[in-house]
Structures are given as C-alpha cells and as structure tokens.
Design an enzyme around this catalytic site. Structure first.
Site, short mmCIF file in Angstrom:
data_model
loop_
_atom_site.label_atom_id
_atom_site.label_comp_id
_atom_site.label_asym_id
_atom_site.label_seq_id
_atom_site.Cartn_x
_atom_site.Cartn_y
_atom_site.Cartn_z
N GLY A 120 0.76 -1.24 0.00
CA GLY A 120 0.00 0.00 0.00
C GLY A 120 0.79 1.30 0.00
O GLY A 120 0.20 2.36 0.14
N GLY A 121 2.10 1.23 -0.21
CA GLY A 121 2.90 2.46 -0.23
C GLY A 121 2.42 3.43 -1.31
O GLY A 121 2.24 4.62 -1.06
N LYS A 122 2.17 2.89 -2.50
CA LYS A 122 1.76 3.79 -3.60
C LYS A 122 0.31 4.22 -3.41
O LYS A 122 -0.06 5.33 -3.78
CB LYS A 122 1.99 3.11 -4.95
CG LYS A 122 3.46 2.85 -5.21
CD LYS A 122 3.74 2.33 -6.59
CE LYS A 122 5.18 1.86 -6.70
NZ LYS A 122 5.45 0.62 -5.93
N ASP B 59 -8.45 -11.23 -8.57
CA ASP B 59 -7.35 -11.43 -9.50
C ASP B 59 -7.44 -10.26 -10.49
O ASP B 59 -8.42 -10.14 -11.22
CB ASP B 59 -7.52 -12.78 -10.21
CG ASP B 59 -6.32 -13.08 -11.12
OD1 ASP B 59 -5.71 -12.11 -11.65
OD2 ASP B 59 -6.00 -14.27 -11.30
N GLY B 60 -6.42 -9.41 -10.48
CA GLY B 60 -6.47 -8.20 -11.31
C GLY B 60 -6.69 -8.49 -12.78
O GLY B 60 -7.20 -7.64 -13.52
N ASP C 148 -5.78 -6.10 -4.58
CA ASP C 148 -4.62 -7.00 -4.59
C ASP C 148 -5.12 -8.41 -4.38
O ASP C 148 -5.97 -8.65 -3.51
CB ASP C 148 -3.62 -6.62 -3.49
CG ASP C 148 -2.25 -7.24 -3.74
OD1 ASP C 148 -1.34 -6.51 -4.15
OD2 ASP C 148 -2.11 -8.47 -3.55
N ASP D 48 1.18 -1.80 -10.80
CA ASP D 48 2.49 -2.01 -10.16
C ASP D 48 2.64 -3.52 -9.93
O ASP D 48 2.28 -4.03 -8.87
CB ASP D 48 2.51 -1.23 -8.83
CG ASP D 48 3.86 -1.27 -8.16
OD1 ASP D 48 4.88 -1.19 -8.86
OD2 ASP D 48 3.90 -1.38 -6.92
N ARG E 29 -1.82 -9.80 2.17
CA ARG E 29 -1.18 -8.50 1.89
C ARG E 29 -2.21 -7.36 1.94
O ARG E 29 -1.87 -6.24 2.28
CB ARG E 29 -0.45 -8.54 0.54
CG ARG E 29 0.88 -9.33 0.65
CD ARG E 29 1.49 -9.61 -0.69
NE ARG E 29 2.02 -8.44 -1.36
CZ ARG E 29 3.27 -8.01 -1.28
NH1 ARG E 29 4.14 -8.65 -0.53
NH2 ARG E 29 3.66 -6.95 -1.95
N CYS F 190 9.80 -3.26 -9.86
CA CYS F 190 11.05 -2.92 -9.16
C CYS F 190 12.14 -3.89 -9.62
O CYS F 190 12.90 -4.41 -8.83
CB CYS F 190 10.87 -2.88 -7.66
SG CYS F 190 10.13 -4.35 -6.98
C1 LIG Z 1 5.00 -4.99 -6.40
S1 LIG Z 1 3.75 -5.54 -5.38
C2 LIG Z 1 2.72 -4.13 -5.25
C3 LIG Z 1 3.28 -3.10 -4.31
C4 LIG Z 1 2.31 -1.98 -4.03
N1 LIG Z 1 1.86 -1.33 -5.23
C5 LIG Z 1 2.91 -0.93 -3.12
O1 LIG Z 1 3.35 0.12 -3.59
O2 LIG Z 1 2.95 -1.17 -1.91
C6 LIG Z 1 2.83 -6.55 -6.44
C7 LIG Z 1 1.52 -7.04 -5.85
O3 LIG Z 1 0.80 -7.73 -6.87
C8 LIG Z 1 -0.04 -8.65 -6.24
N2 LIG Z 1 -0.52 -9.59 -7.27
C9 LIG Z 1 0.09 -10.68 -7.78
N3 LIG Z 1 -0.68 -11.24 -8.71
C10 LIG Z 1 -1.81 -10.50 -8.79
C11 LIG Z 1 -2.99 -10.59 -9.56
N4 LIG Z 1 -3.17 -11.59 -10.44
N5 LIG Z 1 -3.95 -9.67 -9.37
C12 LIG Z 1 -3.78 -8.67 -8.48
N6 LIG Z 1 -2.69 -8.55 -7.71
C13 LIG Z 1 -1.71 -9.45 -7.87
C14 LIG Z 1 0.84 -9.26 -5.17
O4 LIG Z 1 0.07 -9.83 -4.15
C15 LIG Z 1 1.64 -8.04 -4.71
O5 LIG Z 1 1.09 -7.50 -3.55
#
Ligand SMILES: C[S@@+](CC[C@H](N)C(=O)[O-])C[C@H]1O[C@@H](n2cnc3c(N)ncnc32)[C@H](O)[C@@H]1O
Length: 430
Positions: free
Chosen positions: A224-226, A274-275, A243, A302, A248, A357
């Site tokens: 959740g930082g962003k 699921d996004g 997410d 992200d 998380r 990242c």
């Molecule tokens: C790089 S992290 C995101 C960090 C977040 N944006 C932040 O700034 O704190 C990637 C995230 O994508 C999520 N993720 C993985 N597969 C996904 C999907 N199919 N749909 C939605 N989220 C997914 C993971 O659980 C993870 O929390």
C-alpha cells in the site's frame, strides 16, 4: 520414474545410491544401509546466489560498464524517503528534518520545473521582440506573437510543472548521505507523521498525475505504499485498491488505518480480485461511476516482479528459490495480463502507469511493447507512450537514471543514491 527407459532407470538408481553405496559383493548388509534421499541431501544453493548469478549474466549485458556499480548498490543497504502524511499533524517534520540536510525532493523538482517554464517564457518574449522589431512590426503585434509563443511553449512542456503534484512531499537525505530516518510517530489522533518507503516508488505515482476528482484504480496495491502516496495528492475522487493476496491486503488496511482519517478511507474500496479479471468483476461498475462526469479512470499497474533488491539479499520469500522457478518464468506473462487488464479498465483519454522494481527488460519494456501490440491488434485500442524523459532532468539530483531505456524510465541503484530499481512507463489510451 515410471517413464524412464532402461538407461534412465540405471542412472536414477545410481543417483539414489550414490558412489559409495554401490551394491556388490562388498556392499554393506541391507539392514545397515541407510537410504539417501539425494534431492533433500544435495547441497542447496542459496536463492540469493541463484538470483545474483542470473543478474550477473543478464544485467551485465544490458547495463555494460554500469552493472558493477548497480550490483554494489543492490547488495548494500537501500535508502529510504519519508513520505509526509498530509492527513496528520506533521508540521514538526520539516522543522526536524531540514536542519539534518534532508529535503523534500518533490517540491524541489516542482520549483525547478516552474523556473524552467518562467525561463522559457522570458526567452519566448525576447525572441518575439527581436522578430517584431526586425520586420517593422508594431509593439502590439510583437506582444501578441510573444504571447502565442509562450502558450506554445507551455503546451509543449505541460508535463514539467503539471505532472509534479506539489501536495506530495517526500524527504530524502542528500546523495552520499546514508543517515536513517527515525521511526514514524503518531499525532494526537493516532495518525503517523510519515511513511518510510523507497523514494523511487513515488515516481510512478507522480507520473500518473492524478487530477482533482479522478477515479483511480491501483490494480496490485498491497502492501500500500503507492496507494498512500496516491491519497496524499488529495485528488482521488475514488480510489479502488485491489490485490489478489488477502494477507497483503490486511497490511494495506493497516496502513490506511495508521495514516488516513475515516472520511478519506471511505473514498477507498479495497478488494482482493485477481487483477487479470478486473473487467469482468468490476469494469461495469467503474465505467458507470467514472462515465458520469468529466472524471477519468487512471490506472496504476504495479506488477509482481523479481523484486531484484530483495532477491539479491533475502532468502525469505525469494522468487529465485528452486521451488518457484516456474512462477518466476511465468512472471512476464502475468505482468502482460495485468497490464492488459489495466488498459482495458482505462477509459479513452485516461492514463495507465506500468511499474516494476526490476531491472529486467523482459519484465519492463518487452511487456509494454507486447501490450501495445495486443491492444491494437485484438482490441483496436491505440495507445500513446508518454515521454517521461523530463523526470530524468527534474529528479537527477535524487536518483540515478538509466539513459538507455527504449520505453519508459528506469532508476538504477547506486551507492551514492541507493534507491530502486524502479521502472515506470506511462501510457495514454487514445
Ligand atoms: C510490487 S507488489 C505491489 C506493491 C504496491 N503497489 C505498493 O506500492 O505497496 C505486487 C503485488 O501484486 C499482487 N498480485 C500478484 N498477482 C496478482 C494478480 N493476479 N492480481 C492482483 N494482484 C496481484 C501481489 O500480491 C503483490 O502485492
């Protein structure tokens, strides 16, 4: 094993026995033999070592002479930024940090942009006057020309000032200064005064350039930082933070509770879809809301990635663990599907920012390029890749940028400015 031929079975049997346990005349009696499970007893290579080996092979090709410095940065303590919490009573923070030489790099960049624009305008006036006098134009004509030129300049460079939201404030220590920030403290209402994060993580949020009342979708939002940074703009009409990971998203709820007052939290909806299925599960609802006025649905994608800094330094939850090889190999596909879901969720005219990242071009530019092709060929959606090169100039004192990205921008870790890696690319749906 059932599928192995005679030679395969023999080799497998040898592997199981190991060289010192070959059955034969002098072999130990059966009851004294201990069965070796070779897979569990074989020395396990640390995931961090596997990651570094992988990075050495691929990134040295990509970054050339820069790689040793980037590698050293990845392996050393990263730097943080303190994102000021506009919802808390945090006036004491600048007073506390500025004497320590920390500065708000967002405001600095915004001031720089304004200075350039003023400089460009003055230049335009000067040129207008010269042209006017040279051709015997009246003062009035010269003034009109100068004004027109100033407007053209401003149109050419709207990203400069406009894209740097001055409401976001993030303090960092100067280059080469590795002072650590104290932990965040609560105000009288219990809201924490700042959030410590990799300052480069703010760049995708700044690139998204949220405008007042915008509907914003943060497709992979946890922890959740962003999301928090998006809320700091004060511009989100509604923010959908999604997410797939329920554990998380719990962390995301914690962050919202620790930093954001209830009335602002009420504008945020947290989901765990699921996004990739966003359009099916939520698209309709969102378009209805977002279509009513002039509000746009801006999307931040992200994505999960090889999190290079983590993979090079931490064994825990490392995507280079042998067990996760398939998952790692499938990342670019998952990233592409998520980016496509983000593009399809965006209304025409809206912006999508893709970020990772990782330093990997396969997870960065290649994913974007593939998404552009698919959007055009399969959905008849044309997309403009926005030029973010001014970010390099505006933020060069804080971050080290890679100057050779085909698409988007990439922050490189460096010992003197140890942020990132952070890749971000901004797309506009036409
Ligand atoms: C790089 S992290 C995101 C960090 C977040 N944006 C932040 O700034 O704190 C990637 C995230 O994508 C999520 N993720 C993985 N597969 C996904 C999907 N199919 N749909 C939605 N989220 C997914 C993971 O659980 C993870 O929390």
């Amino acid at each position: 094993m059932a599928a192995l031929g005679g030679r395969g079975r023999a080799a497998a049997a040898l592997l199981r026995r190991g060289p010192g346990t070959a059955a034969g005349p002098g072999a130990a009696p059966r009851r004294h033999r201990h069965k070796e499970k070779w897979a569990s007893t074989a020395p396990r290579i640390a995931s961090t070592r596997l990651a570094l080996h992988h990075f050495d092979t691929s990134y040295s090709l990509r970054l050339g002479a820069l790689w040793p410095s980037v590698r050293a940065g990845l392996l050393c303590e990263q730097k943080y930024g303190a994102l000021l919490n506009n919802f808390a009573a945090a006036d004491h923070v600048p007073q506390e940090l500025e004497p320590l030489n920390a500065a708000d790099f967002v405001s600095e960049a915004s001031q720089k942009a304004q200075q350039w624009q003023r400089g460009a305008a003055v230049g335009a006036v000067a040129r207008g006057c010269q042209e006017g006098s040279g051709e015997g134009r009246t003062v009035m004509q010269a003034e009109m020309m100068a004004q027109a030129e100033m407007m053209a300049q401003a149109e050419m460079s709207p990203p400069l000032g406009a894209s740097i939201s001055s409401k976001i404030k993030c303090y960092t220590f100067p280059r080469g200064d590795i002072t650590r920030f104290r932990p965040a403290r609560p105000d009288s209402l219990g809201l924490l005064d700042y959030y410590l994060m990799d300052a480069a993580s703010l760049l995708p949020v700044l690139a998204l350039n949220v405008q007042p009342g915008d509907f914003v979708l943060d497709l992979c939002a946890a922890p959740g930082g962003k999301t928090l940074a998006l809320l700091q703009t004060g511009f989100c009409g509604h923010l959908a933070a999604n997410d797939i990971s329920i554990s998380r998203t719990k962390r995301l709820y914690q962050i919202l509770h620790s930093y954001v007052p209830r009335e602002v939290r009420d504008t945020v909806s947290v989901t765990s879809y699921d996004g990739r299925d966003w359009d099916q599960v939520k698209g309709g609802t969102f378009h209805k809301g977002a279509g009513a006025g002039s509000v746009l649905l801006q999307v931040l994608v992200d994505v999960p990635c090889t999190t290079d800094r983590h993979s090079a330094t931490e064994e825990d939850n490392n995507i280079f663990h042998k067990r996760r090889t398939k998952e790692r190999q499938m990342l670019p596909m998952l990233q592409l599907q998520l980016l496509m879901a983000g593009i399809l969720a965006a209304k025409p005219g809206a912006e999508v920012v893709y970020s990772t990242c990782s330093l990997s071009p396969l997870q960065n530019e290649c994913v974007v390029e593939r998404a552009l092709d698919i959007a055009e060929a399969q959905f008849n959606i044309s997309i403009h890749v926005e030029d973010l090169s001014h970010f390099r100039t505006l933020f060069q004192e804080t971050f080290s940028f890679f100057s050779d990205c085909r698409l988007g921008e990439l922050v490189l870790p460096h010992l003197t400015a140890n942020f990132g890696p952070m890749y971000f690319c901004k797309l506009r749906r036409m």
